[in-house]
Design a protein around this motif. Structure first.
Motif, PDB file in Angstrom:
ATOM      1  N   ASN A 198       0.832  -1.236  -0.295  1.00 14.02           N
ATOM      2  CA  ASN A 198       0.043  -0.035  -0.134  1.00 14.02           C
ATOM      3  C   ASN A 198       0.812   1.403   0.416  1.00 14.02           C
ATOM      4  OD1 ASN A 198      -1.554   2.375   1.020  1.00 14.02           O
ATOM      5  ND2 ASN A 198      -3.044   0.669   1.788  1.00 14.02           N
ATOM      6  N   VAL A 199       0.713   2.074  -0.956  1.00 14.38           N
ATOM      7  CA  VAL A 199       1.485   3.945  -1.035  1.00 14.38           C
ATOM      8  C   VAL A 199       0.743   4.160  -0.006  1.00 14.38           C
ATOM      9  CG1 VAL A 199       1.984   5.384  -1.882  1.00 14.38           C
ATOM     10  CG2 VAL A 199       1.423   3.818  -3.032  1.00 14.38           C
ATOM     11  N   SER A 200       1.635   4.360   1.435  1.00  9.74           N
ATOM     12  CA  SER A 200       1.140   5.512   2.476  1.00  9.74           C
ATOM     13  C   SER A 200       1.436   6.398   2.288  1.00  9.74           C
ATOM     14  CB  SER A 200       1.717   4.558   3.706  1.00  9.74           C
ATOM     15  OG  SER A 200       3.373   4.680   3.717  1.00  9.74           O
ATOM     16  N   GLU A 201       2.682   7.033   1.691  1.00  8.04           N
ATOM     17  CA  GLU A 201       2.978   8.425   1.582  1.00  8.04           C
ATOM     18  C   GLU A 201       3.995   9.137  -0.055  1.00  8.04           C
ATOM     19  OE1 GLU A 201       5.326   9.283   5.121  1.00  8.04           O
ATOM     20  OE2 GLU A 201       5.548  11.044   4.761  1.00  8.04           O
ATOM     21  N   VAL A 202       2.964   9.116  -0.908  1.00  6.48           N
ATOM     22  CA  VAL A 202       4.075  10.158  -1.374  1.00  6.48           C
ATOM     23  C   VAL A 202       4.483  11.196  -1.307  1.00  6.48           C
ATOM     24  CG1 VAL A 202       3.422  10.771  -3.686  1.00  6.48           C
ATOM     25  CG2 VAL A 202       2.584   9.659  -2.890  1.00  6.48           C
ATOM     26  N   LYS A 203       5.961  11.687  -0.985  1.00  5.17           N
ATOM     27  CA  LYS A 203       6.785  12.388  -0.903  1.00  5.17           C
ATOM     28  C   LYS A 203       6.985  13.662  -1.942  1.00  5.17           C
ATOM     29  CE  LYS A 203       9.084   9.464   2.483  1.00  5.17           C
ATOM     30  NZ  LYS A 203       9.882   8.789   3.236  1.00  5.17           N
TER      31      LYS A 203
ATOM     32  N   GLU B   1       2.299  -5.955   4.897  1.00  6.74           N
ATOM     33  CA  GLU B   1       1.389  -6.544   6.021  1.00  6.74           C
ATOM     34  C   GLU B   1       2.969  -6.646   6.810  1.00  6.74           C
ATOM     35  OE1 GLU B   1       0.068 -10.305   4.166  1.00  6.74           O
ATOM     36  OE2 GLU B   1      -0.225 -10.831   6.894  1.00  6.74           O
ATOM     37  N   TYR B   2       3.723  -7.048   5.992  1.00  6.81           N
ATOM     38  CA  TYR B   2       4.865  -7.302   7.074  1.00  6.81           C
ATOM     39  C   TYR B   2       5.849  -6.491   6.807  1.00  6.81           C
ATOM     40  CZ  TYR B   2       4.852  -9.226   2.829  1.00  6.81           C
ATOM     41  OH  TYR B   2       4.533  -9.919   1.451  1.00  6.81           O
ATOM     42  N   GLY B   3       6.099  -5.494   6.669  1.00 10.88           N
ATOM     43  CA  GLY B   3       7.327  -5.037   6.889  1.00 10.88           C
ATOM     44  C   GLY B   3       7.172  -2.696   5.750  1.00 10.88           C
ATOM     45  N   ASP B   4       7.671  -2.546   5.450  1.00  7.01           N
ATOM     46  CA  ASP B   4       8.091  -1.169   4.869  1.00  7.01           C
ATOM     47  C   ASP B   4       9.296  -1.078   4.395  1.00  7.01           C
ATOM     48  OD1 ASP B   4       5.984  -1.057   7.191  1.00  7.01           O
ATOM     49  OD2 ASP B   4       7.961   0.462   8.357  1.00  7.01           O
ATOM     50  N   MET B   5       8.866  -0.413   2.590  1.00  4.53           N
ATOM     51  CA  MET B   5       9.982   0.004   1.958  1.00  4.53           C
ATOM     52  C   MET B   5       9.580   0.665   1.982  1.00  4.53           C
ATOM     53  SD  MET B   5       9.017  -2.511  -1.651  1.00  4.53           S
ATOM     54  CE  MET B   5       8.487  -3.785  -0.845  1.00  4.53           C
ATOM     55  N   GLU B   6      10.938   1.772   0.534  1.00  5.17           N
ATOM     56  CA  GLU B   6      11.377   2.321  -0.001  1.00  5.17           C
ATOM     57  C   GLU B   6      11.553   2.687  -1.742  1.00  5.17           C
ATOM     58  OE1 GLU B   6      13.787   5.895   1.755  1.00  5.17           O
ATOM     59  OE2 GLU B   6      12.055   6.208   3.503  1.00  5.17           O
ATOM     60  N   ALA B   7      11.048   3.473  -2.661  1.00  3.14           N
ATOM     61  CA  ALA B   7      10.444   3.126  -3.739  1.00  3.14           C
ATOM     62  C   ALA B   7      11.012   4.279  -4.302  1.00  3.14           C
ATOM     63  CB  ALA B   7       9.236   2.511  -4.249  1.00  3.14           C
ATOM     64  N   TYR B   8      11.061   4.643  -5.981  1.00  2.00           N
ATOM     65  CA  TYR B   8      10.909   5.669  -6.615  1.00  2.00           C
ATOM     66  C   TYR B   8       8.950   5.320  -7.580  1.00  2.00           C
ATOM     67  CZ  TYR B   8      14.587   7.903  -4.297  1.00  2.00           C
ATOM     68  OH  TYR B   8      15.353   8.765  -3.215  1.00  2.00           O
ATOM     69  N   GLY B   9       8.802   6.166  -8.355  1.00  2.50           N
ATOM     70  CA  GLY B   9       7.633   6.119  -9.281  1.00  2.50           C
ATOM     71  C   GLY B   9       7.021   7.101  -8.492  1.00  2.50           C
ATOM     72  N   ASP B  10       6.504   7.350 -10.297  1.00  4.23           N
ATOM     73  CA  ASP B  10       5.356   8.778 -10.922  1.00  4.23           C
ATOM     74  C   ASP B  10       3.752   8.282 -11.195  1.00  4.23           C
ATOM     75  OD1 ASP B  10       7.347  10.125 -10.607  1.00  4.23           O
ATOM     76  OD2 ASP B  10       7.907  10.588 -12.731  1.00  4.23           O
ATOM     77  N   GLY B  11       3.210   8.652 -10.962  1.00  5.60           N
ATOM     78  CA  GLY B  11       1.813   8.611 -11.036  1.00  5.60           C
ATOM     79  C   GLY B  11       0.866   7.732 -10.217  1.00  5.60           C
ATOM     80  N   PHE B  12       1.618   7.557  -8.776  1.00  2.00           N
ATOM     81  CA  PHE B  12       0.802   6.939  -8.131  1.00  2.00           C
ATOM     82  C   PHE B  12       0.374   7.544  -7.474  1.00  2.00           C
ATOM     83  CE2 PHE B  12       4.486   3.927  -9.569  1.00  2.00           C
ATOM     84  CZ  PHE B  12       3.927   2.798 -10.129  1.00  2.00           C
ATOM     85  N   GLU B  13      -1.268   6.884  -6.864  1.00  2.00           N
ATOM     86  CA  GLU B  13      -1.684   7.362  -5.840  1.00  2.00           C
ATOM     87  C   GLU B  13      -1.724   7.230  -3.761  1.00  2.00           C
ATOM     88  OE1 GLU B  13      -4.882   7.954  -6.942  1.00  2.00           O
ATOM     89  OE2 GLU B  13      -4.463   8.493  -8.915  1.00  2.00           O
ATOM     90  N   GLN B  14      -1.622   8.073  -2.709  1.00  2.00           N
ATOM     91  CA  GLN B  14      -1.788   7.656  -1.704  1.00  2.00           C
ATOM     92  C   GLN B  14      -2.615   6.453  -1.524  1.00  2.00           C
ATOM     93  OE1 GLN B  14      -2.170  11.059   1.598  1.00  2.00           O
ATOM     94  NE2 GLN B  14      -0.871   9.443   2.965  1.00  2.00           N
TER      95      GLN B  14
END
Ligand code: ATP
Ligand code: MG
Length: 370
Positions: A247-252, A262-275
């Motif tokens: 789930n996209v929890s934050e678009v910085k 469900e079992y962890g967090d990660m960071e990524a880059y990407g255009d055109g995604f919504e919270q």
């Protein structure tokens, strides 16, 4: 930059058999001198697309242009394309010379001119001296080269090849792949090549179209497709990857995304995604790292299940709390943790490829030709 002119253009091409749509609204430009490959699993519509370009199959909707000319109603023999099929389709009662000369004889070309052309082409496919052999006296690879010579002798602008190496054993196939690629470069002819073998596509092509269920999910160079798959299907189909649903929890503001699973967090880059959008995050095994402490922005825990040594690399399987298995591969002395270790997984955020899960959005992107 000067705009390249397509030698083949498919404009909103659709093919239906009854109620069954087998090619869906395909837009495609293929450029002069290009080695273009359609790659996809059995039944996805590759042969049908090729046959429409050749003129053996009528379109249900859309148009096809060859060198800017609408060829919708033009019979195959008038199109400046030739096709090589998977089965060699040589004339069994004719020797090699006559098989290759056939098209030129039909065109009523002069005997001396035919002789010159056939000799030249047989030389090119390294079959000089085989002129009098019958197809039954030749190996699969040799027969396939006769089939290719027979297509090339007509001097087509475009050569369509439908799994031409499918019947050959692995060793011969690899050898013929290189021969065909060299031949294509030498002659500068546009090749439109169909295969379901990803390694073959990656080895030979300038650009690859990944076809699934009648749609081109992505078109690009081998590198683009491998490094930036646009869909889950493409990520799975080309090479190996780990795909997570998140789930996209934050678009910085800097464009980075915080993804929560469900079992962890990660960071990524990407255009055109919504919270709050559900996405797939794909990561190649060679990018996965593990450590004993969480690493900035990542908090995915798992247990090392297995190591397999393959020559100079180790393939490791790590199990997440929900049972999902993560594939990792690395040099033996890179961040090695013994079986049974509890580890934190992480990787460089720019190695994560984020994809929409929503099919409508996906097909919007495909329709927009992105
Ligand atoms: N003449 C036909 N009538 C009805 N359905 C057809 C016809 N030709 C092909 N199809 C269907 O269209 C779909 C696409 O077939 P196509 O031959 O283009 O697949 P392909 O990608 O070339 O597969 P393969 O890798 O097995 O050769 C298949 O579901 C096939 O059953
Ligand atoms: Mg086919």
């Amino acid at each position: 930059m000067e705009e390249k002119r397509p030698i083949i253009r498919l404009d909103h091409v659709t093919k239906r058999y009854g109620d069954n749509t087998v090619v869906r609204n395909v837009n495609l430009d293929i450029y002069e001198g290009e080695f273009f490959t359609m790659l996809g699993s059995s039944g996805c519509g590759k042969t049908t697309t090729l046959r429409m370009i050749a003129g053996f199959e009528e379109l249900s909707e859309g148009n096809i242009y060859l060198e800017n000319e609408d060829v919708g109603n033009m019979p195959p023999y008038k199109r400046n394309v030739n096709t090589v099929f998977q089965s060699y389709a040589l004339f069994p009662h004719m020797n090699v010379y006559k098989n290759v000369a056939f098209g030129l004889v039909e065109k009523k070309m002069k005997k001396e001119e035919i002789h010159e052309k056939v000799t030249e082409i047989l030389n090119l496919v390294q079959l000089s001296g085989f002129e009098k052999r019958m197809p039954s006296q030749m190996s699969g690879g040799q027969k396939q080269r006769v089939a290719i010579a027979r297509a090339l002798v007509n001097n087509p602008k475009v050569l369509l090849l439908d799994e031409p190496l499918g019947a050959l054993d692995l060793k011969l196939r690899k050898q013929m792949q290189l021969e065909l690629k060299h031949l294509q470069q030498q002659l500068g002819i546009t090749f439109v090549y169909v295969t379901h073998d990803q390694e073959e596509a990656l080895t030979m092509s300038d650009r690859i179209a990944i076809m699934n269920n009648g749609v081109f999910e992505q078109i690009g160079t081998a590198k683009e497709i491998y490094e930036h798959p646009k869909t889950k299907f493409v990520a799975d189909f080309i090479g190996e990857s780990n795909v997570f649903e998140a789930n996209v929890s934050e678009v910085k503001e800097d464009g980075s995304l915080k993804l929560i699973m469900e079992y962890g967090d990660m960071e990524a880059y990407g255009d055109g995604f919504e919270q709050n959008e559900i996405v797939y995050a794909s990561i190649r095994p060679e990018s996965v790292k593990c450590s004993l402490e969480p690493v900035n922005g990542f908090n995915i825990r798992g247990m090392v299940k297995e190591h397999i040594y393959i020559g100079s690399i180790i393939r490791t399987t790590i199990e997440l709390p929900n049972g999902q298995l993560v594939k990792k591969c690395a040099q033996p002395d890179d961040d090695f943790k013994p079986v049974g270790s509890l580890v934190y997984l992480h990787w460089s955020p720019d190695k994560t490829v984020v994809m929409h899960t929503n099919e409508d959005k996906l097909y919007d992107l495909i329709d927009a030709g992105e």
